[in-house]
Design a protein around this motif. Structure first.
Motif, mmCIF file in Angstrom:
data_model
loop_
_atom_site.group_PDB
_atom_site.id
_atom_site.type_symbol
_atom_site.label_atom_id
_atom_site.label_comp_id
_atom_site.label_asym_id
_atom_site.label_seq_id
_atom_site.Cartn_x
_atom_site.Cartn_y
_atom_site.Cartn_z
ATOM 1 N N GLU A 199 1.263 -1.420 -0.095
ATOM 2 C CA GLU A 199 0.203 0.044 0.338
ATOM 3 C C GLU A 199 0.742 1.018 0.175
ATOM 4 O OE1 GLU A 199 -3.457 -0.486 2.741
ATOM 5 O OE2 GLU A 199 -3.454 -2.386 2.850
ATOM 6 N N THR A 200 2.212 1.061 0.188
ATOM 7 C CA THR A 200 2.613 2.477 -0.294
ATOM 8 C C THR A 200 4.084 1.760 -1.035
ATOM 9 O OG1 THR A 200 4.378 1.341 1.223
ATOM 10 C CG2 THR A 200 2.684 2.675 2.270
ATOM 11 N N ASN A 201 5.097 2.976 -1.600
ATOM 12 C CA ASN A 201 5.765 3.148 -1.606
ATOM 13 C C ASN A 201 7.216 2.811 -1.409
ATOM 14 O OD1 ASN A 201 6.699 3.075 -5.080
ATOM 15 N ND2 ASN A 201 6.729 4.831 -4.324
ATOM 16 N N ILE A 202 7.091 3.092 -0.183
ATOM 17 C CA ILE A 202 8.755 3.084 0.214
ATOM 18 C C ILE A 202 9.201 1.595 0.272
ATOM 19 C CG2 ILE A 202 7.729 0.624 2.411
ATOM 20 C CD1 ILE A 202 9.389 3.276 3.994
ATOM 21 N N PHE A 203 9.043 0.497 -1.025
ATOM 22 C CA PHE A 203 9.920 0.249 -1.563
ATOM 23 C C PHE A 203 9.633 -0.249 -3.104
ATOM 24 C CE2 PHE A 203 9.105 -2.393 2.946
ATOM 25 C CZ PHE A 203 10.494 -2.713 3.215
ATOM 26 N N PRO A 204 10.914 -0.303 -3.813
ATOM 27 C CA PRO A 204 10.155 -0.566 -5.213
ATOM 28 C C PRO A 204 9.636 -1.212 -5.589
ATOM 29 C CG PRO A 204 12.819 -0.726 -4.064
ATOM 30 C CD PRO A 204 12.359 -0.889 -3.212
ATOM 31 N N THR A 205 8.636 -1.839 -6.539
ATOM 32 C CA THR A 205 7.834 -2.671 -6.997
ATOM 33 C C THR A 205 8.364 -4.272 -6.985
ATOM 34 O OG1 THR A 205 6.939 -1.323 -8.000
ATOM 35 C CG2 THR A 205 6.335 -3.695 -8.638
ATOM 36 N N SER A 206 9.785 -4.224 -7.049
ATOM 37 C CA SER A 206 11.234 -5.455 -7.726
ATOM 38 C C SER A 206 11.357 -5.782 -6.531
ATOM 39 C CB SER A 206 11.710 -5.087 -8.850
ATOM 40 O OG SER A 206 12.453 -4.130 -7.923
#
Length: 177
Positions: free
Chosen positions: A121-128
């Protein structure tokens, strides 16, 4: 014979840098988690290749990219911890070694749920990014400090999930936007 005690200093620094997987000098704990072993194995393979080869250059780039991604993720977590008021404690909250323990085994499932929620639900980690066991310990510490829910709220505000938006060069979003 060379009596200079500093003669091997440069070689020691280079060797430490190769083993310095998490950008923490003299950290002997890096190959404890799966993601640490992946990076370590990449370094071992690269070091067996000819430095002029295309394979060596590609692997070297992949190692650099992985290290930069890890630094950026850690920086995002540190930023939020500092915004929560943990300016002095941020580095120690993020420090995970093979000696780290989960403070309360009953918190483990809650910590996993929060970490998964942060990932989805967040962008704190990259998608990969594959979820790192390292951040499970950090979330456990936040639960013990009764700050995990507030951390999630701040991560959601600072790094909102956007379709296709996992660029690491995007800084935190202003909380009012």
């Amino acid at each position: 014979s060379n009596n200079n005690p500093y003669a091997s200093f440069g070689a020691t620094l280079a060797r430490d840098e190769e083993q310095n997987l998490w950008s923490t000098p003299h950290d002997v704990t890096h190959t404890e988690a799966d993601d640490d072993r992946v990076l370590y194995n990449m370094i071992v393979v690269r070091n067996q290749l000819d430095k002029d080869s295309e394979e060596w250059q590609k692997l070297n780039y992949d190692i650099y990219t992985l290290r930069q991604t890890r630094k950026e993720v850690r920086s995002r977590w540190k930023h939020i911890l500092e915004d929560l008021g943990f300016q002095k404690e941020a580095d120690s909250l993020l420090s995970v070694t093979k000696l780290s323990i989960i403070s309360d085994s009953q918190n483990m499932s809650k910590a996993r749920d929060i970490l998964l929620k942060l990932s989805e639900e967040t962008n704190i980690f990259p998608t990969s990014w594959e979820l790192s066991e390292r951040y499970l310990f950090v979330v456990d510490r936040l639960i013990a400090l009764d700050a995990a829910d507030e951390f999630f709220k701040m991560a959601s505000a600072a790094y909102p999930k956007r379709p296709g938006g996992d660029r690491l060069d995007e800084g935190p979003q202003p909380l009012g936007s």
